[in-house]
Scaffold this active site. Structure first.
Site, PDB file in Angstrom:
ATOM      1  N   HIS A 169      24.518  -7.791 -16.054  1.00  0.00           N
ATOM      2  CA  HIS A 169      23.725  -7.824 -17.286  1.00  0.00           C
ATOM      3  C   HIS A 169      24.553  -7.298 -18.446  1.00  0.00           C
ATOM      4  O   HIS A 169      25.378  -6.403 -18.276  1.00  0.00           O
ATOM      5  CB  HIS A 169      22.480  -6.931 -17.147  1.00  0.00           C
ATOM      6  CG  HIS A 169      21.522  -7.401 -16.121  1.00  0.00           C
ATOM      7  ND1 HIS A 169      20.524  -8.307 -16.385  1.00  0.00           N
ATOM      8  CD2 HIS A 169      21.420  -7.123 -14.806  1.00  0.00           C
ATOM      9  CE1 HIS A 169      19.832  -8.539 -15.282  1.00  0.00           C
ATOM     10  NE2 HIS A 169      20.368  -7.834 -14.296  1.00  0.00           N
ATOM     11  N   ALA A 193      41.586   1.773  -0.600  1.00  0.00           N
ATOM     12  CA  ALA A 193      40.258   1.900  -0.008  1.00  0.00           C
ATOM     13  C   ALA A 193      39.346   2.739  -0.890  1.00  0.00           C
ATOM     14  O   ALA A 193      39.769   3.725  -1.496  1.00  0.00           O
ATOM     15  CB  ALA A 193      40.368   2.536   1.375  1.00  0.00           C
ATOM     16  N   ILE A 215      36.504  -2.462 -11.921  1.00  0.00           N
ATOM     17  CA  ILE A 215      35.624  -2.892 -13.012  1.00  0.00           C
ATOM     18  C   ILE A 215      36.373  -3.679 -14.090  1.00  0.00           C
ATOM     19  O   ILE A 215      35.751  -4.272 -14.955  1.00  0.00           O
ATOM     20  CB  ILE A 215      34.891  -1.699 -13.662  1.00  0.00           C
ATOM     21  CG1 ILE A 215      35.891  -0.712 -14.263  1.00  0.00           C
ATOM     22  CG2 ILE A 215      33.999  -1.013 -12.643  1.00  0.00           C
ATOM     23  CD1 ILE A 215      35.247   0.378 -15.108  1.00  0.00           C
TER      24      ILE A 215
END
Length: 152
Positions: A94, A139, A144
């Protein structure tokens, strides 16, 4: 009807064919339901994939167990990529909304993982982040933004 067939074949793959065997049969089933899988790719399973996802997996890849693609975008994985267990790629999200509702207008994200990349266990990839060629993602990371190269 197509959606029912997709999930029926995915259920067969996840319940009867999971684990480190039947790689050719799993790839055949995935191709039947519209997922492109390259030659020599080995997918452990189970897989958790939305029907609407557009997925392309290159040649000679390794996809560990519990690989998840969630959302309505696309995922492209290059050749010779190794994805450890418990990788999640979220292809939906969103825009930031106003103060009345922070989850604003929905968006569709497309993620690309270029050839030779190694992604460690329990990595989450969001926001349509692209991962460059021969990158190592350690890991537990949450990706982002785009990663062009490994930093070491």
């Amino acid at each position: 009807m197509k959606k029912l067939v997709f999930y029926a074949f995915l259920a067969i793959l996840n319940n009867f064919l999971k684990g480190s065997r039947f790689f050719s049969l799993k790839n055949f089933i995935l191709r039947i339901i519209g997922i492109e899988v390259g030659k020599g790719t080995k997918i452990v399973g189970p897989l958790y994939i939305n029907y609407v996802s557009n997925i392309k997996i290159g040649n000679e890849c390794w996809i560990g167990k519990n690989f998840t693609i969630d959302g309505n975008g696309s995922v492209t994985i290059g050749d010779r990529c190794d994805l450890a267990p418990h990788i999640t790629i979220n292809t939906g999200g969103h825009h930031i909304g106003d103060s009345n509702r922070r989850a604003g207008l929905g968006l569709r994200c497309n993620t690309k993982i270029e050839s030779g990349t190694w992604i460690g266990t329990r990595v989450t990839i969001v926001n349509g982040a692209d991962i460059g060629e021969s990158v190592v993602v350690v890991a537990g990371s949450v990706v982002i933004n785009d990663i062009k190269k490994t930093l070491w």
